[in-house]
Scaffold this active site. Structure first.
Site, PDB file in Angstrom:
ATOM      1  N   CYS A   1      -1.434   9.031   3.960  1.00 46.24           N
ATOM      2  CA  CYS A   1      -1.385   8.708   2.531  1.00 46.24           C
ATOM      3  C   CYS A   1      -2.678   9.058   1.811  1.00 46.24           C
ATOM      4  O   CYS A   1      -2.694   9.149   0.575  1.00 46.24           O
ATOM      5  CB  CYS A   1      -1.047   7.239   2.336  1.00 46.24           C
ATOM      6  SG  CYS A   1      -2.160   6.120   3.208  1.00 46.24           S
TER       7      CYS A   1
ATOM      8  N   GLU B   1       3.937  13.720  -3.321  1.00 49.70           N
ATOM      9  CA  GLU B   1       3.192  13.614  -2.071  1.00 49.70           C
ATOM     10  C   GLU B   1       3.853  14.525  -1.042  1.00 49.70           C
ATOM     11  O   GLU B   1       5.026  14.352  -0.700  1.00 49.70           O
ATOM     12  CB  GLU B   1       3.196  12.164  -1.588  1.00 49.70           C
ATOM     13  CG  GLU B   1       2.245  11.896  -0.454  1.00 49.70           C
ATOM     14  CD  GLU B   1       2.134  10.408  -0.141  1.00 49.70           C
ATOM     15  OE1 GLU B   1       1.089   9.998   0.401  1.00 49.70           O
ATOM     16  OE2 GLU B   1       3.084   9.657  -0.430  1.00 49.70           O
TER      17      GLU B   1
ATOM     18  N   GLU C   1       0.895  -1.168   0.000  1.00 50.63           N
ATOM     19  CA  GLU C   1       0.000   0.000   0.000  1.00 50.63           C
ATOM     20  C   GLU C   1       0.925   1.206   0.000  1.00 50.63           C
ATOM     21  O   GLU C   1       1.618   1.470   0.971  1.00 50.63           O
ATOM     22  CB  GLU C   1      -0.916  -0.037   1.227  1.00 50.63           C
ATOM     23  CG  GLU C   1      -2.041   0.981   1.181  1.00 50.63           C
ATOM     24  CD  GLU C   1      -1.693   2.271   1.911  1.00 50.63           C
ATOM     25  OE1 GLU C   1      -1.463   3.291   1.203  1.00 50.63           O
ATOM     26  OE2 GLU C   1      -1.638   2.276   3.136  1.00 50.63           O
TER      27      GLU C   1
END
Length: 440
Positions: A245, A342, A211
């Site tokens: 996330c 990110e 993930e």
């Protein structure tokens, strides 16, 4: 700890597997349920531990403990629902069966941002299926992993079933990858590290469910309920200081409400209380370390150099250490680095768009595909955009979805497989076809 301790932990898990996997599903369920009870009983202490080692506000930390315990409770129940199949046979004297069996020893590599929550998501389904586990928690947050393991022992989960190895991350990770006794790797972390783990796992052909990173768009259309969108955007951006996330990485606002929303969003952000996570009414704590602050600073400065404007914040907080001001950056273009990478910090880049088609194009223009959000009061639009977004999780007029029963995972380079839910069990199971002959 390093290579030697990791090999010892793997041997411990391997030896414990034969006993744990042969317990009935009901027996494993009972022990997992007791683990859940102990996690809830100690939620205050566990929450304080998470805040002390990770920095998030205590209220968020306790919420994480409750969520982690919820995953343990859910999979305690799902342990009794690992069903096989009976298949029609092409021959009258044959019978075909499908069995689901535990994959074996699992290497679980977990991150620092949800140090207990990510462990529960991985360990609970693994143990429910009959697997044993070696956990490598982040070297930045090992204490909550040790606390969880201690409570697991108290719950009756036997020694060797759940093992924790912390310290020299490269040596521990390589030892897990290289061991033929480890049959499965589950990982939450950056896309770059996930790719390395996938490549390393190929040598022994392990199952891998990574993930990975996100780049979540939060789309607000002209017809949205602005008060609801404002509340949700604050929550999805600044939870855990933006270090999640699935937090908003890009705020996309339609041009008809752009200025109005920016003004309201700015006022709300300026009122956020930044302080030690154990303080009263804290909205945002520190970032995890100095490297995280430097990354945020670099992205903000690069955006400014490309023509973006700082509306609120934009620098280190006057508290010093690793505190950073809640920040809004306007006039952002999707090709800017701050919209491509990110952020993992309390910085919100805001992008203006004109049409629904443009919003979808901007949102999907990324290698990531974990979570996305959209706010609109047009039911037809909500379905169109929801289906068009290339993301594994989509929140429609909702910014804080989380449930042990909902599958969690992404498209594209945000990972493979799913965590949580009944689908999460499949990641820890092998499918065996059995042909039974001479039945005539």
């Amino acid at each position: 700890m390093g290579e030697r301790e990791t090999k010892d932990a793997i041997s411990s898990a391997y030896n414990a597997f034969s006993h744990w996997s042969k317990l009935t599903a009901a027996e494993r369920s009972t022990r997992l349920r007791k683990w859940y009870d102990l996690l809830i009983e100690h939620k205050e202490e566990l929450g304080q531990l998470i805040t002390l080692e990770q920095g998030k506000p205590l209220k968020e930390a306790i919420t994480e403990v409750v969520s982690a315990a919820g995953h343990v409770e859910f999979f305690a129940e799902e342990a009794k629902r690992v069903y096989g199949d009976i298949l029609p046979s092409p021959l009258p004297d044959r019978r075909l069966f499908v069995l689901k069996q535990p994959v074996g020893v699992v290497g679980a590599i977990t991150p620092w941002n949800f140090p207990l929550g990510m462990i529960a998501r991985k360990v609970a389904p693994a143990l429910a299926c009959g697997c044993t586990v070696v956990i490598k928690p982040s070297e930045l947050t090992p204490l909550s992993a040790l606390a969880a393991a201690e409570l697991a022992l108290q719950s009756g989960i036997p020694p060797g079933v759940l093992n924790v190895v912390m310290g020299d991350a490269p040596n521990i990770g390589n030892s897990i990858l290289e061991s033929p006794q480890v049959r499965k790797i589950t990982f939450t972390g950056s896309t770059a590290v996930g790719k390395k783990l996938m490549a390393g796992a190929a040598e022994t052909v392990k199952k891998v469910s990574p993930e990975l990173g996100g780049n979540a768009p939060f789309i607000i259309f002209d017809d949205a309920d602005l008060e609801a969108a404002l509340k949700a955007s604050l929550a999805t951006k600044f939870r855990n200081s933006g270090q999640t996330c699935i937090c908003t990485n890009r705020l996309l606002v339609q041009e008809g409400i752009y200025d109005k929303f920016i003004n309201a969003f700015s006022s709300a952000v300026q009122s956020l209380k930044v302080v030690n996570g154990l303080s009263e009414d804290v909205a945002q704590g520190p970032l995890i370390n100095e490297a995280a602050v430097q990354k945020v600073e670099s992205l903000v400065q690069h955006a400014i150099s490309q023509g973006a404007k700082v509306v609120v914040g934009g620098k280190r907080h006057n508290l010093g250490f690793t505190f950073y001001e809640p920040t809004i950056i306007s006039d952002v273009k999707n090709e800017m680095l701050i919209a491509r990478e990110e952020i993992f910090g309390p910085v919100t880049p805001v992008i203006r768009f004109k049409t629904e088609e443009e919003a979808i194009q901007i949102a999907n223009d990324t290698e990531s595909g974990l979570a996305a959000y959209l706010f609109t009061n047009n039911i037809q639009r909500s379905w169109r955009v929801c289906e068009a977004l290339e993301y594994g999780i989509v929140g429609v007029n909702d910014g804080m979805f989380a449930s042990p029963g909902a599958p969690f995972g992404g498209f594209k380079q945000s990972g493979l497989g799913r965590e949580s839910s009944k689908y999460g069990l499949d990641e820890y199971l092998e499918i065996k076809c059995v042909c039974l002959g001479n039945m005539g």
